[in-house]
Design a protein around this motif. Structure first.
Motif, PDB file in Angstrom:
ATOM      1  N   HIS A 159     -61.938  13.754-132.911  1.00 18.94           N
ATOM      2  CA  HIS A 159     -60.716  13.645-133.698  1.00 18.94           C
ATOM      3  C   HIS A 159     -59.498  13.922-132.818  1.00 18.94           C
ATOM      4  CE1 HIS A 159     -57.619  15.016-136.676  1.00 18.94           C
ATOM      5  NE2 HIS A 159     -58.076  13.939-137.296  1.00 18.94           N
ATOM      6  N   GLY A 160     -58.567  12.970-132.800  1.00 17.35           N
ATOM      7  CA  GLY A 160     -57.357  13.129-132.025  1.00 17.35           C
ATOM      8  C   GLY A 160     -57.407  12.565-130.621  1.00 17.35           C
ATOM      9  N   LEU A 161     -58.577  12.142-130.148  1.00 12.55           N
ATOM     10  CA  LEU A 161     -58.646  11.615-128.783  1.00 12.55           C
ATOM     11  C   LEU A 161     -57.875  10.311-128.640  1.00 12.55           C
ATOM     12  CD1 LEU A 161     -59.770  11.719-125.898  1.00 12.55           C
ATOM     13  CD2 LEU A 161     -61.792  10.499-126.734  1.00 12.55           C
ATOM     14  N   VAL A 162     -58.037   9.419-129.628  1.00 13.67           N
ATOM     15  CA  VAL A 162     -57.333   8.137-129.613  1.00 13.67           C
ATOM     16  C   VAL A 162     -56.193   8.201-130.623  1.00 13.67           C
ATOM     17  CG1 VAL A 162     -57.519   5.653-130.024  1.00 13.67           C
ATOM     18  CG2 VAL A 162     -59.417   6.894-128.953  1.00 13.67           C
ATOM     19  N   PRO A 163     -54.973   7.877-130.235  1.00 13.80           N
ATOM     20  CA  PRO A 163     -53.862   7.940-131.195  1.00 13.80           C
ATOM     21  C   PRO A 163     -54.072   7.014-132.379  1.00 13.80           C
ATOM     22  CG  PRO A 163     -53.196   6.802-129.180  1.00 13.80           C
ATOM     23  CD  PRO A 163     -54.539   7.410-128.911  1.00 13.80           C
ATOM     24  N   TYR A 164     -53.755   7.521-133.555  1.00 13.29           N
ATOM     25  CA  TYR A 164     -53.911   6.758-134.799  1.00 13.29           C
ATOM     26  C   TYR A 164     -52.585   6.100-135.198  1.00 13.29           C
ATOM     27  CZ  TYR A 164     -56.397   5.774-139.172  1.00 13.29           C
ATOM     28  OH  TYR A 164     -57.043   5.152-140.216  1.00 13.29           O
ATOM     29  N   THR A 165     -51.604   6.202-134.346  1.00 19.91           N
ATOM     30  CA  THR A 165     -50.262   5.713-134.630  1.00 19.91           C
ATOM     31  C   THR A 165     -50.267   4.242-135.042  1.00 19.91           C
ATOM     32  OG1 THR A 165     -49.442   7.221-132.941  1.00 19.91           O
ATOM     33  CG2 THR A 165     -47.939   5.493-133.691  1.00 19.91           C
ATOM     34  N   GLY A 166     -49.622   3.939-136.177  1.00 22.57           N
ATOM     35  CA  GLY A 166     -49.493   2.562-136.633  1.00 22.57           C
ATOM     36  C   GLY A 166     -50.614   2.079-137.511  1.00 22.57           C
ATOM     37  N   ILE A 167     -51.688   2.866-137.648  1.00 22.57           N
ATOM     38  CA  ILE A 167     -52.813   2.492-138.504  1.00 22.57           C
ATOM     39  C   ILE A 167     -52.645   3.173-139.858  1.00 22.57           C
ATOM     40  CG2 ILE A 167     -55.323   2.470-138.726  1.00 22.57           C
ATOM     41  CD1 ILE A 167     -55.476   2.863-135.693  1.00 22.57           C
ATOM     42  N   MET A 168     -53.022   2.490-140.931  1.00 22.96           N
ATOM     43  CA  MET A 168     -52.867   3.098-142.246  1.00 22.96           C
ATOM     44  C   MET A 168     -53.781   4.315-142.386  1.00 22.96           C
ATOM     45  SD  MET A 168     -53.451   1.621-146.102  1.00 22.96           S
ATOM     46  CE  MET A 168     -55.190   2.062-146.098  1.00 22.96           C
ATOM     47  N   PRO A 169     -53.219   5.496-142.603  1.00 21.92           N
ATOM     48  CA  PRO A 169     -54.043   6.692-142.762  1.00 21.92           C
ATOM     49  C   PRO A 169     -54.777   6.706-144.100  1.00 21.92           C
ATOM     50  CG  PRO A 169     -51.763   7.229-142.178  1.00 21.92           C
ATOM     51  CD  PRO A 169     -51.783   5.804-142.623  1.00 21.92           C
ATOM     52  N   ILE A 170     -55.874   7.427-144.124  1.00 22.81           N
ATOM     53  CA  ILE A 170     -56.540   7.763-145.380  1.00 22.81           C
ATOM     54  C   ILE A 170     -56.377   9.251-145.639  1.00 22.81           C
ATOM     55  CG2 ILE A 170     -58.783   8.006-146.515  1.00 22.81           C
ATOM     56  CD1 ILE A 170     -59.582   5.330-145.446  1.00 22.81           C
ATOM     57  N   TYR A 219     -43.455   7.889-138.636  1.00 20.51           N
ATOM     58  CA  TYR A 219     -43.671   7.403-139.995  1.00 20.51           C
ATOM     59  C   TYR A 219     -43.278   5.922-140.030  1.00 20.51           C
ATOM     60  CZ  TYR A 219     -44.034  12.230-141.739  1.00 20.51           C
ATOM     61  OH  TYR A 219     -44.426  13.523-141.985  1.00 20.51           O
ATOM     62  N   SER A 220     -44.191   5.070-140.452  1.00 22.37           N
ATOM     63  CA  SER A 220     -43.887   3.644-140.564  1.00 22.37           C
ATOM     64  C   SER A 220     -43.326   3.377-141.957  1.00 22.37           C
ATOM     65  CB  SER A 220     -45.145   2.799-140.336  1.00 22.37           C
ATOM     66  OG  SER A 220     -44.885   1.444-140.612  1.00 22.37           O
ATOM     67  N   THR A 221     -42.020   3.261-142.056  1.00 21.63           N
ATOM     68  CA  THR A 221     -41.396   3.065-143.370  1.00 21.63           C
ATOM     69  C   THR A 221     -41.766   1.717-143.978  1.00 21.63           C
ATOM     70  OG1 THR A 221     -39.386   2.263-142.265  1.00 21.63           O
ATOM     71  CG2 THR A 221     -39.468   4.593-142.858  1.00 21.63           C
ATOM     72  N   SER A 222     -41.985   0.710-143.137  1.00 15.43           N
ATOM     73  CA  SER A 222     -42.387  -0.594-143.671  1.00 15.43           C
ATOM     74  C   SER A 222     -43.777  -0.523-144.296  1.00 15.43           C
ATOM     75  CB  SER A 222     -42.356  -1.659-142.569  1.00 15.43           C
ATOM     76  OG  SER A 222     -43.233  -1.320-141.505  1.00 15.43           O
ATOM     77  N   MET A 223     -44.682   0.227-143.662  1.00 14.23           N
ATOM     78  CA  MET A 223     -46.011   0.403-144.239  1.00 14.23           C
ATOM     79  C   MET A 223     -45.933   1.183-145.538  1.00 14.23           C
ATOM     80  SD  MET A 223     -49.426   2.252-142.643  1.00 14.23           S
ATOM     81  CE  MET A 223     -49.306   1.406-141.075  1.00 14.23           C
ATOM     82  N   MET A 224     -45.086   2.193-145.587  1.00 17.92           N
ATOM     83  CA  MET A 224     -44.944   2.993-146.796  1.00 17.92           C
ATOM     84  C   MET A 224     -44.428   2.147-147.957  1.00 17.92           C
ATOM     85  SD  MET A 224     -43.411   6.502-145.093  1.00 17.92           S
ATOM     86  CE  MET A 224     -43.493   7.481-146.601  1.00 17.92           C
TER      87      MET A 224
END
Length: 381
Positions: free
Chosen positions: A86-97, A229-234
């Motif tokens: 967990h945390g090794l690869v950045p999750y930036t830009g992917i939709m979180p669960i 925070y991706s406002t477009s995704m939100m």
């Protein structure tokens, strides 16, 4: 990162409805078929990626994993799939669960390709609050991968076998993996971790409530952390409230469960799940202090037929979530877990899973590569 390393992105692949299915029958565009056998599940939620890579339409794929969604489709589809620490690869830009469960990693045909891709993907980006890998050893997997397994200690997890829905053919072939590694020079011993059987319940408490808070109430991002925070995704995710009837049945059930738990029990199930995940982590760490890796079946069974559109609710749900007993605990604890194909029975692959110490993906690749090079998995049955 893959573009900077010289790769070409050939396209996107579909996944399951809001990623809440280990089967491949909840996709917005229809079911995804197994690359080895039409009419059977490719596994989810990274279902499209698995089929695309297994068919050779792409050499490398990236999947997400909160309960097994890299390893399930990789196991069903005969691929190597790594859920990194967990945390090794950045999750930036992917939709979180759920931020403490979110993982992303490579899905490939070979162990070497998988290690190569993780070398490129790994490391902090300064934007993802999940990342705490500063000072850890990571990113040098290929140079140590071919060292063999002589002297390594591998624990075979008793509780990973003989589950209520386990297939004998799966358990037998994974035990043959242990025998092969022993032949190659590894020290192999069966161990017992009773807490492993609590893992799915711990995961469910965290995932059900956390999904409602982060993905839905928080419009895919939630609050309370510093990061991108991706406002477009939100804004896009906020639209689900306009058409909740279009959500898959598994998504509806999961969200209703999370909302019910939060409303009736004041969020304490989530809290207990997080508290117990520390106990679960320690249970694995105690074994990993004595062994280099833990071996078990990735999934209790091979791919199953895709359910009919009018399938009974219990069939629909079981085909979506019934395969996660061995995968979901390691999303809760964050340990790295790598599935590799080890057999093919009636055209359906079987996967074996290696679990290692946090940030010790290198050892998992070394073990998996040695096994992969020992023979042709497609001829094992």
């Amino acid at each position: 990162r893959v573009l900077d390393a010289g790769a070409t992105i050939v396209g996107k692949a579909h996944c399951e409805n809001l990623c809440l299915s280990g089967g491949s029958h909840t996709n917005a565009k229809g079911p995804v078929h197994n690359a080895h056998k039409m009419g059977y599940s490719s596994g989810g939620s990274s279902s499209g990626t698995a089929t695309v890579v297994a068919l050779g339409e792409a050499d490398l794929g990236i999947g997400g994993d909160q309960g097994g969604s890299i390893r399930i489709p990789s196991s069903f589809s005969g691929l190597c799939g790594m859920k990194p620490t967990h945390g090794l690869v950045p999750y930036t830009g992917i939709m979180p669960i759920e931020i403490t469960l979110d993982h992303t990693g490579p899905m490939t045909k070979t162990v070497e390709d998988n290690a190569l891709m993780l070398e490129v993907l790994a490391g902090p980006d300064g934007l993802d609050p999940r990342q705490y890998c500063g000072g850890q050893n990571y990113g040098d997997y290929l140079s140590t991968m071919k060292g063999g397994v002589k002297g390594l200690k591998i624990a075979v997890l008793k509780e990973g076998f003989g589950l209520a829905n386990s297939e004998d053919v799966v358990d037998t072939n994974v035990r043959k993996v242990a025998d092969k590694l022993k032949e190659l020079g590894a020290e192999v011993e069966e161990v017992s971790i009773p807490d492993h059987l609590l893992g799915p319940a711990i995961f469910t408490a965290v995932c059900a409530e956390g999904t409602v808070a982060t993905m839905l109430d928080g419009n895919s991002h939630g609050t309370g952390y510093r990061g991108l925070y991706s406002t477009s995704m939100m804004k896009a995710m906020a639209n689900w409230k306009q058409h909740p009837d279009q959500l898959s049945f598994t998504t509806k059930v999961f969200l209703l469960l999370g909302a019910y738990m939060k409303k009736e029990f004041d969020g304490t199930f989530y809290a207990k799940g997080q508290n117990l995940s520390r106990r679960l982590t320690k249970s694995y760490d105690d074994i990993l202090a004595k062994f280099d890796a833990i071996l078990m079946p990735t999934l209790p069974h091979r791919s199953q037929p895709l359910p009919d559109a009018d399938a009974a609710i219990d069939v629909y749900m079981t085909r979506a979530l019934g395969m996660i007993p061995n995968t979901s605990p390691f999303d809760a604890t964050g340990h790295p877990a790598l599935t590799v194909p080890c057999a093919k029975v009636d055209d359906l692959p079987v996967g074996a899973m290696f679990v290692g110490k946090h940030f010790d993906e290198a050892t998992l690749y070394k073990i998996a590569y040695a096994y992969e090079q020992s023979g042709d998995w497609t001829k094992n049955n």
